[in-house]
Design an enzyme around this catalytic site. Structure first.
Site, mmCIF file in Angstrom:
data_model
loop_
_atom_site.group_PDB
_atom_site.id
_atom_site.type_symbol
_atom_site.label_atom_id
_atom_site.label_comp_id
_atom_site.label_asym_id
_atom_site.label_seq_id
_atom_site.Cartn_x
_atom_site.Cartn_y
_atom_site.Cartn_z
ATOM 1 N N GLY A 247 -3.086 -7.576 9.848
ATOM 2 C CA GLY A 247 -3.882 -8.746 9.058
ATOM 3 C C GLY A 247 -2.988 -9.757 8.273
ATOM 4 N N GLY B 206 -6.892 -3.971 11.308
ATOM 5 C CA GLY B 206 -6.905 -2.615 11.487
ATOM 6 C C GLY B 206 -6.557 -2.026 12.979
ATOM 7 N N LYS C 261 3.954 -0.624 2.237
ATOM 8 C CA LYS C 261 4.201 0.803 2.028
ATOM 9 C C LYS C 261 4.688 1.698 3.232
ATOM 10 C CE LYS C 261 0.771 1.499 -1.392
ATOM 11 N NZ LYS C 261 -0.556 2.087 -1.700
ATOM 12 N N ARG D 253 -13.150 -16.843 13.726
ATOM 13 C CA ARG D 253 -13.723 -15.470 14.814
ATOM 14 C C ARG D 253 -14.901 -15.964 15.612
ATOM 15 N NH1 ARG D 253 -13.115 -10.495 10.561
ATOM 16 N NH2 ARG D 253 -10.704 -10.113 11.112
HETATM 17 P P1 ADP Z 1 -0.293 -5.992 7.423
HETATM 18 O O1 ADP Z 1 -1.518 -6.280 7.106
HETATM 19 O O2 ADP Z 1 0.313 -7.270 8.452
HETATM 20 O O3 ADP Z 1 -0.163 -4.511 8.182
HETATM 21 P P2 ADP Z 1 0.823 -4.848 5.030
HETATM 22 O O4 ADP Z 1 -0.577 -4.765 4.602
HETATM 23 O O5 ADP Z 1 1.443 -3.635 5.205
HETATM 24 O O6 ADP Z 1 0.940 -5.914 6.314
HETATM 25 O O7 ADP Z 1 1.734 -5.609 4.108
HETATM 26 C C1 ADP Z 1 1.506 -7.007 3.346
HETATM 27 C C2 ADP Z 1 1.762 -6.922 2.112
HETATM 28 O O8 ADP Z 1 3.156 -6.468 1.768
HETATM 29 C C3 ADP Z 1 1.692 -8.399 1.622
HETATM 30 O O9 ADP Z 1 0.760 -8.581 0.599
HETATM 31 C C4 ADP Z 1 3.217 -8.570 1.000
HETATM 32 O O10 ADP Z 1 3.075 -9.496 -0.471
HETATM 33 C C5 ADP Z 1 3.442 -7.131 0.537
HETATM 34 N N1 ADP Z 1 4.989 -6.987 0.399
HETATM 35 C C6 ADP Z 1 6.249 -7.198 1.255
HETATM 36 N N2 ADP Z 1 7.366 -7.164 0.709
HETATM 37 C C7 ADP Z 1 7.014 -6.612 -0.558
HETATM 38 C C8 ADP Z 1 7.972 -6.238 -1.689
HETATM 39 N N3 ADP Z 1 9.358 -6.145 -1.381
HETATM 40 N N4 ADP Z 1 7.356 -5.615 -2.745
HETATM 41 C C9 ADP Z 1 6.054 -5.595 -3.024
HETATM 42 N N5 ADP Z 1 5.250 -5.941 -1.797
HETATM 43 C C10 ADP Z 1 5.614 -6.521 -0.697
HETATM 44 MG MG MG Z 2 -2.540 -5.642 5.348
#
Ligand code: ADP
Ligand code: MG
Length: 423
Positions: A380, A403, A227, A41
């Site tokens: 992230g 975020g 989620k 960063r």
């Molecule tokens: P971002 O930060 O890119 O927005 P998220 O925080 O929504 O992404 O999701 C990332 C997490 O989702 C990772 O830690 C990953 O392990 C988890 N994940 C992906 N697929 C699954 C799954 N099938 N079951 C549980 N967790 C999952």
């Molecule tokens: Mg995340």
């Protein structure tokens, strides 16, 4: 929201004092030694800083770092909430917690990277900062202390904004990672100074803003992560503008269940089943292609060395959980991005932290790297996954804000962008 904002190139900065909001919220070693474990960063801020200094501006840089508790009273409250005996909480321990979040190590690292002295202020708007800012000469740079040492920062207190603004003639924001927050240093100061963007924010607005407002089509949105509930805003907004939506990751199983499939022990958000049904119906009505994985890589437990088993996504066995998209889905998804004009990707396709369940995420990254479309990665964990898997330099743009990039993709107004002058 208007993404077309004035930048440092649109204003005369020569001889001006510039208050520059950076994102120096760097990871620090947990031992309290002040060791920066990743200076990405700080490096990312260099082009704007160098430009301002070269143009003869005096730069007053500022940033937050972590989540310091700005007053002793709230520190006592917070510690008591964590179960500590209030009588044992000392002012000394509070000061120690603040010292661990000082920006001094950042000033040192920034100085090394710039090859020049970075004058460190002892406070944000106190006597020391004010005196150093007043004495600052064109071509010099100073760094204020952690903006969150001031309790007015997160409250967007006009008094604090006014004081910060009083040090400078111009406000430049280059902290994309913080533009979704309406704080004194991220937007309040713009009430008292002309405000423009630095190069980092300019690039984010150009590429992500461009893809949202007027995408090169077809626009494919790949949505995964853990989620459904944390991605509602993103799904809603992208369903309005995308031609194809591809689903993966943990949110898959709530959609599968909503379609009548069985999901075993997979991540499931029962409260969102109706929402998922509505979204699939809406996609159909709008003629948006909506792809769910045909097959799923499952495991008996959530662990790195669980045995991967490929099953039909609609029939996940009762004692198993979905961990990644399967080989058939990989082929379908790779094909779906082949002729895309733009791909926006948020959310890993599986539990990429475990190598046995990273194949889906890696295959999608690989497909993106050779599809010829504008490829944009937001979020992230998604950015971390693409970096970790070695595809970072093959994407058009990896957003620097976790975020902030999510809220951007949700189509929300970003206070730290809205406050900048329109171009
Ligand atoms: P971002 O930060 O890119 O927005 P998220 O925080 O929504 O992404 O999701 C990332 C997490 O989702 C990772 O830690 C990953 O392990 C988890 N994940 C992906 N697929 C699954 C799954 N099938 N079951 C549980 N967790 C999952
Ligand atoms: Mg995340």
């Amino acid at each position: 929201m208007n993404y077309n904002k004035k930048t440092v190139r649109d204003v005369d900065v020569k001889g001006k004092k510039v208050l520059l909001r950076c994102d120096f919220n760097v990871p620090m070693a947990k031992d309290g030694s002040g060791t920066i474990t990743d200076d990405k960063r700080i490096r990312a801020a260099l082009p704007t800083i160098q430009y301002l200094l070269d143009q003869g501006a005096a730069v007053i840089a500022c940033s937050h770092l972590g989540k310091p508790v700005a007053t002793f009273d709230s520190y006592v409250k917070k510690q008591a909430e964590k179960g500590k005996d209030p009588a044992s909480i000392t002012e000394e321990s509070w000061k120690k917690s603040l010292a661990a979040l000082s920006l001094k190590p950042v000033a040192k690292r920034l100085g090394e990277l710039l090859g020049r002295e970075v004058i460190m202020a002892e406070d944000v708007v106190g006597e020391d900062a004010m005196a150093k800012a007043a004495a600052l000469q064109p071509g010099q740079i100073m760094l204020l202390e952690n903006t969150r040492f001031e309790k007015g920062e997160t409250k967007n207190d006009p008094e604090l904004s006014k004081k910060m603004a009083s040090m400078a003639d111009l406000y430049v924001s280059d902290a994309f990672g913080a533009v979704h927050r309406a704080h004194a240093s991220t937007c309040g100061v713009a009430d008292y100074l002309p405000a423009v963007s630095g190069f980092l924010i300019q690039k984010e607005l150009e590429i992500i803003g461009g893809a949202l407002a007027d995408p090169k089509r077809p626009l494919v949105a790949i949505l995964g992560g853990s989620k459904v509930s944390s991605k509602i805003g993103v799904i809603n907004n992208l369903l309005e503008i995308a031609d194809t939506i591809i689903i993966g990751g943990g949110m898959t199983y709530t959609f599968i269940k909503a379609k009548g499939g069985s999901v075993g022990k997979s991540l499931l958000e029962a409260d969102w089943l109706d929402y998922c049904r509505d979204m699939m119906k809406k996609a159909e009505e709008k003629g948006v292609k909506f792809l769910l994985p045909e097959d799923t890589v499952c495991a008996k437990e959530f662990s790195a060395d669980a045995e991967p088993v490929v099953v039909d996504s609609m029939a996940i066995p009762e004692d198993m959980m979905g961990m990644d998209i399967g080989p058939k889905s990989i082929a379908v998804y790779a094909d779906a991005v082949k002729d895309a004009g733009t791909v926006i990707w948020n959310g890993p396709m599986g539990v990429f932290e475990f190598p046995a369940f990273a194949k889906g995420t890696e295959a999608v990254a690989e497909a993106l790297s050779r599809c010829g479309a504008i490829t944009i990665i937001g979020g992230g964990d998604s950015a971390a996954a693409v970096q970790q898997l070695g595809y970072a330099d093959k994407m058009t743009h990896i957003s620097t804000g976790g975020g902030a990039s999510l809220e951007f993709m949700e189509g929300k107004e970003l206070p730290g962008v809205a406050c900048l002058l329109d171009a």
